[in-house]
Design a protein around this motif. Sequence first.
Motif, PDB file in Angstrom:
ATOM      1  N   MET A  86       0.825  -1.209   0.000  1.00 13.19           N
ATOM      2  CA  MET A  86       0.000   0.000   0.000  1.00 13.19           C
ATOM      3  C   MET A  86       0.856   1.254   0.000  1.00 13.19           C
ATOM      4  O   MET A  86       0.496   2.270  -0.605  1.00 13.19           O
ATOM      5  CB  MET A  86      -0.919  -0.005   1.224  1.00 13.19           C
ATOM      6  N   SER A  87       1.998   1.207   0.682  1.00 11.97           N
ATOM      7  CA  SER A  87       2.910   2.340   0.659  1.00 11.97           C
ATOM      8  C   SER A  87       3.395   2.618  -0.753  1.00 11.97           C
ATOM      9  O   SER A  87       3.430   3.771  -1.205  1.00 11.97           O
ATOM     10  CB  SER A  87       4.098   2.068   1.587  1.00 11.97           C
ATOM     11  N   GLY A  88       3.737   1.558  -1.481  1.00 13.18           N
ATOM     12  CA  GLY A  88       4.151   1.738  -2.868  1.00 13.18           C
ATOM     13  C   GLY A  88       3.026   2.258  -3.746  1.00 13.18           C
ATOM     14  O   GLY A  88       3.252   3.096  -4.635  1.00 13.18           O
ATOM     15  N   MET A  89       1.812   1.780  -3.501  1.00 18.46           N
ATOM     16  CA  MET A  89       0.673   2.266  -4.273  1.00 18.46           C
ATOM     17  C   MET A  89       0.413   3.743  -4.018  1.00 18.46           C
ATOM     18  O   MET A  89       0.088   4.497  -4.940  1.00 18.46           O
ATOM     19  CB  MET A  89      -0.573   1.449  -3.931  1.00 18.46           C
ATOM     20  N   ALA A 107      -4.382  -8.059  -2.479  1.00 21.10           N
ATOM     21  CA  ALA A 107      -5.210  -8.128  -3.685  1.00 21.10           C
ATOM     22  C   ALA A 107      -6.694  -8.062  -3.335  1.00 21.10           C
ATOM     23  O   ALA A 107      -7.476  -7.398  -4.025  1.00 21.10           O
ATOM     24  CB  ALA A 107      -4.895  -9.414  -4.453  1.00 21.10           C
ATOM     25  N   ALA A 108      -7.082  -8.737  -2.238  1.00 20.10           N
ATOM     26  CA  ALA A 108      -8.492  -8.713  -1.846  1.00 20.10           C
ATOM     27  C   ALA A 108      -8.921  -7.314  -1.446  1.00 20.10           C
ATOM     28  O   ALA A 108     -10.009  -6.849  -1.816  1.00 20.10           O
ATOM     29  CB  ALA A 108      -8.716  -9.703  -0.700  1.00 20.10           C
ATOM     30  N   LEU A 109      -8.075  -6.611  -0.685  1.00 16.44           N
ATOM     31  CA  LEU A 109      -8.419  -5.252  -0.278  1.00 16.44           C
ATOM     32  C   LEU A 109      -8.588  -4.335  -1.486  1.00 16.44           C
ATOM     33  O   LEU A 109      -9.511  -3.521  -1.545  1.00 16.44           O
ATOM     34  CB  LEU A 109      -7.328  -4.691   0.647  1.00 16.44           C
ATOM     35  N   ILE A 110      -7.701  -4.473  -2.440  1.00 17.34           N
ATOM     36  CA  ILE A 110      -7.778  -3.601  -3.614  1.00 17.34           C
ATOM     37  C   ILE A 110      -9.007  -3.922  -4.448  1.00 17.34           C
ATOM     38  O   ILE A 110      -9.712  -3.024  -4.918  1.00 17.34           O
ATOM     39  CB  ILE A 110      -6.496  -3.749  -4.454  1.00 17.34           C
ATOM     40  N   ALA A 128       2.862   0.176 -12.321  1.00 11.74           N
ATOM     41  CA  ALA A 128       3.610   0.003 -11.081  1.00 11.74           C
ATOM     42  C   ALA A 128       2.927  -0.959 -10.118  1.00 11.74           C
ATOM     43  O   ALA A 128       3.529  -1.335  -9.113  1.00 11.74           O
ATOM     44  CB  ALA A 128       3.804   1.352 -10.392  1.00 11.74           C
ATOM     45  N   GLU A 129       1.682  -1.371 -10.391  1.00 13.09           N
ATOM     46  CA  GLU A 129       0.999  -2.266  -9.453  1.00 13.09           C
ATOM     47  C   GLU A 129       1.748  -3.575  -9.273  1.00 13.09           C
ATOM     48  O   GLU A 129       2.025  -3.971  -8.126  1.00 13.09           O
ATOM     49  CB  GLU A 129      -0.433  -2.524  -9.896  1.00 13.09           C
TER      50      GLU A 129
END
Length: 843
Positions: free
Chosen positions: A454-457, A787-790, A804-805
Amino acid sequence: MSIWSDLVHAGRSLAKARAFTFVCVVSLGIGMAPVIAIPYAARILKMPPPGVKTEGLVEVLTSPRAEREASNNWSYPDFKDLRDAETGMTIIGWTSAVESEITFQTPGEEKTTSSTMFVSANYFRAIGVALARGPGFDEKTDDSPTAAPVVIVGYDFWQNRLASDPDIVGKTLTLNGIPHVVVGVAPDQFQGHLALMGRALFVPLERHPRLRADNNADSNARSGRADRGNEWIHIHGRLSPGVGMAQASAAVAAVTERLAKEYPATNELKAGIVKSYDPAGVLDRSQLRIFEAVALTLTGTVLVVVCLNISGMMQVRSAMRERELSIRQAIGASRGRLMQYLLSEAIVLAGLGGALGSVVIFNIPSVLSWWVDRPLPLHMQQALRMDFSIIAICVGLCLVTSVVCGFLSASRFSRPVILSSLKDDAGVGGFRAGRVHRVTAALQVAIAVPLIVMSGMSLDRARATATADLGFASEVLYAAPLKLDPAAPESAGFRIRTVRGNLEQASGVASVTVSDGLPLGFSGHTARISLTTDANVAPRFLSVYETRVGDGYLNTMGIPLLRGRGFTVDDGVGSEMVTVISKPLADQLFPGSDAAEAIGKRLTYEIAESPDNNEKKQQTLTIVGVTGDFPTSQMSSPRAQLLLPLAQYPSPGVFLIARSAPGEQPMKLTAALESAIRDLGPDFSRDLSTGDGVAYSRIVTGVWLRQNSVRDFLVQSAVAGGTGGVILMLAALGIYGVVGLMVATRTREIAVRVALGASRGRVLRMILFDVVKLALPGMAIGLVITAALIRLNGENMGIPLSNAEPLAYGVGAAMALLVAVVASLGPARRAASVQPMVAMRAE
C-alpha cells in the motif's frame, strides 16, 4: 540461592550480551509504552474540568423507546418546559454546534476566529464554577430576545488575545459583526464542563443563531425556537438539596409523558431520564469503554507478539547454555530452581522494557509543553502524574511480560539431558523450533506485506496526481472561502452576485462562479440517491459526493460537459429541481449505456430535514447534464459526483471561484479576489479549516489543491511504510529466534553433513532455504490480503494504478524476504562454521 541472587546474575549476564539486551529492551519498551499510555488517556477523559463541582451534577437524556435511540439532544421548547417545571433540579441548557466558530475583533487587532459555547444564563452558578472576574450573566434576561449582547471570555483568551486587560469587564468585543459587552472572565483552565471541550468564549443561549433567526418576520415554521422536532440543545442540571437521583428522574419522566400527550407528533417517543454527570458525557461513556477495551486489546496483542519474538530469542540463548544448565542440575538444582534461574533474565528484561516505556510516557507532558510552548493545564498534569495505580499497572505488566517471554524457554530447557549435555552431544532433534513462534513470525510477515505494498501504491498515486490530467483546470483556478448568514440567505446571495459580476469585469479574470466545495478540498459531503422507479420496486441507493454550485461552474472549473447542459440562472427557487452528474455516476446508474441515456431521467435524492435532525426527506431530481470525470474531495475517494444548483440548495459556506485568462500572473488574480472579499464586507470573510487539519489561507489556488493532494498520498505512504517496517522488524526478531533455535538443535546433523563433504555455502543455502519456507506462507497470505483489499475496495482507491501495481507487489514481497534472510544470517553463519570434530566428539 535466592531470587535476588538470580536477578543479579541475570543482570551481569545480560550486560555482557549487549546487542541481545538492547534489542530486547527496545522492543519491549515499544510494546509496553502504548499499553501504559491507554490508562493515562482514559484518565484525562474521565477527569472533570477544574472548578466543576460534580456532586449533585446530572445530565438529562431521553431513554430508548421503540425505534428511537437514547439521545442527549432536546428541542428548545422541551428545554424550556423542563426548566420551568418542578423537577427538583436547576436546569441548564447549552450547545456547541457548527455556529461556534465565531470571529472577534478588538481595537488594533486583526480579526481572527475562536470557538464559543452557547449556555443558559445560570450555567456557571449551576455547575459550581466561580468567575475570575466580572458579575457574569444576568439570569433574569435568560429568555429575552431584546437583551443586550454579552459575552464571558475564557482565561486563556483573556490572557493571550486581550493582553490580560485588567479593565476588560465592561468593554466591547465584536462577535460576528455584533458588539458584545464583556461581563466576566472564566477561571483559569476552565474551557467547558466536559472533558477536552476547549471553548474560549461563552455567550447566552438566547444569542444562538437558531434563536436569533426567529426574530425575523420571515422565519419559517420549523424554527429553532418553536419546533419540538428540532433537537439541538443539551441539558445538564444540579440536584436541589434533599432531592435524590431517582426522584429527579421520576419528575423529568412525568414532564416528558405530559409533553408526549400534548405533542404526540414530535414527543410521543421522548422519555426523559436523569443520569449522574460524566466528564466524557453519559452517552459517550460506553463508547469510551469500548474504545479503551479495543485499544488495550490491540496494543496487548502487539505486546504479546513482541514477547513471543523475544521468547524465541531467549530459547536460542538457553539452547547455547544447555551444558551450564546440566551442570547445575547435576549438582542438585531442581527443575523449579532452574526455571527460576531462567525466568530471572526475562524478569530483568521486562523490568528494563517497562522502565523504558514508562520513561517515554512520563515525559510526554514535558514534550507536549515544549511543543505548544506553554505549560499543560493543571488538571492534565494531575491526570498524567505518576501514582500508585500506574506503578501497579507497570509492575503487573512487567510480571506478565516476563512470564510470557520466559516461560516457554524456562519450561523447555529446565529439563536438560545431563549425560548428552555434559558430553557436548549437540541437539539432534532436527527442525524443532516452536510452532507458535513459526506461526507468529509468518503472521507478522503477512501483516507487513500489505502495508508495504500500500505504501508503494500511495507513492504511485502521488506521482499520478502530480502529473495526470485531473479533469479540471487546476492551473488557472483561484478561490476564496466565504460564509453566508443563514438568517438572511437572499440578502447574502444578492451581494455575492453583485460582487461576482464586478469580479468578472476585472482585468485578467476569464469567468467566476461559486460552490460549497472544491475538488481535492478534503471537505466533501456525501448524499444518497437512487433511480426513481416503480413504487413496487425497492430502490437501490448509492452513496455519492455532493457539491452545490452556481451557474457557470463547469465552464469556470474547466470540467468537460459530455451531454446535456450545465446550470443556468433559471435553475433557482420555484423551478424544476435538477442535477448534473459525473460520468462515473452515470456508469453506475446506467451500466453499459451511453451518457446520453441519463439525460431526462429522474433521481430520488435524500436530504436532511435540518442540520441537527437525522430525519430524511426525499426529493425528485431531473438529470440535465453529464460531465467528464473529475476528483471529489480527495483523489482516494470514490469518483461518483452529484452537482446541485446552489440557488435551490443554499449552503452556509461557499467559495468564490475565479478562472484566470491565459497567461495572467497569479498575483493579479489574487489581488482581484482579495478586492472582491473587501467589497463584500467583513461579515463574509472566513478562515476555513477542514476536519483533516488542512487549513486554507485566504486565497486557495488549484495548484495548491494538487500539491496538497500529493502531500496526502506521501503521508499515507510514509505511515503505511513506517508501520509495515516496524512490523517487519518485529518479524525479524521472531525469525531470528526460530532460525537460531533450529540451528542450535541441528548442530550434530549439520556437523555430519560437513563431515560428509558439505561445503560452507551448501550449509548456508540449506539454512536459508528453510528461512524461505518459513517466510513464504506469510508472504503469500499478505499478497492475497492486499489483492483482496484492492479488489473489494477498488472504488475507494481513487485513480487507478499504472504498470507500477505488479512492481508494488514485487517490492513488498522482496522486502519481506530480504528482512527474513538478513535476520537469519547470524544463525546461518554459526551453522556454516560448525566444526565436525568438536560437534561430534561425544561419539
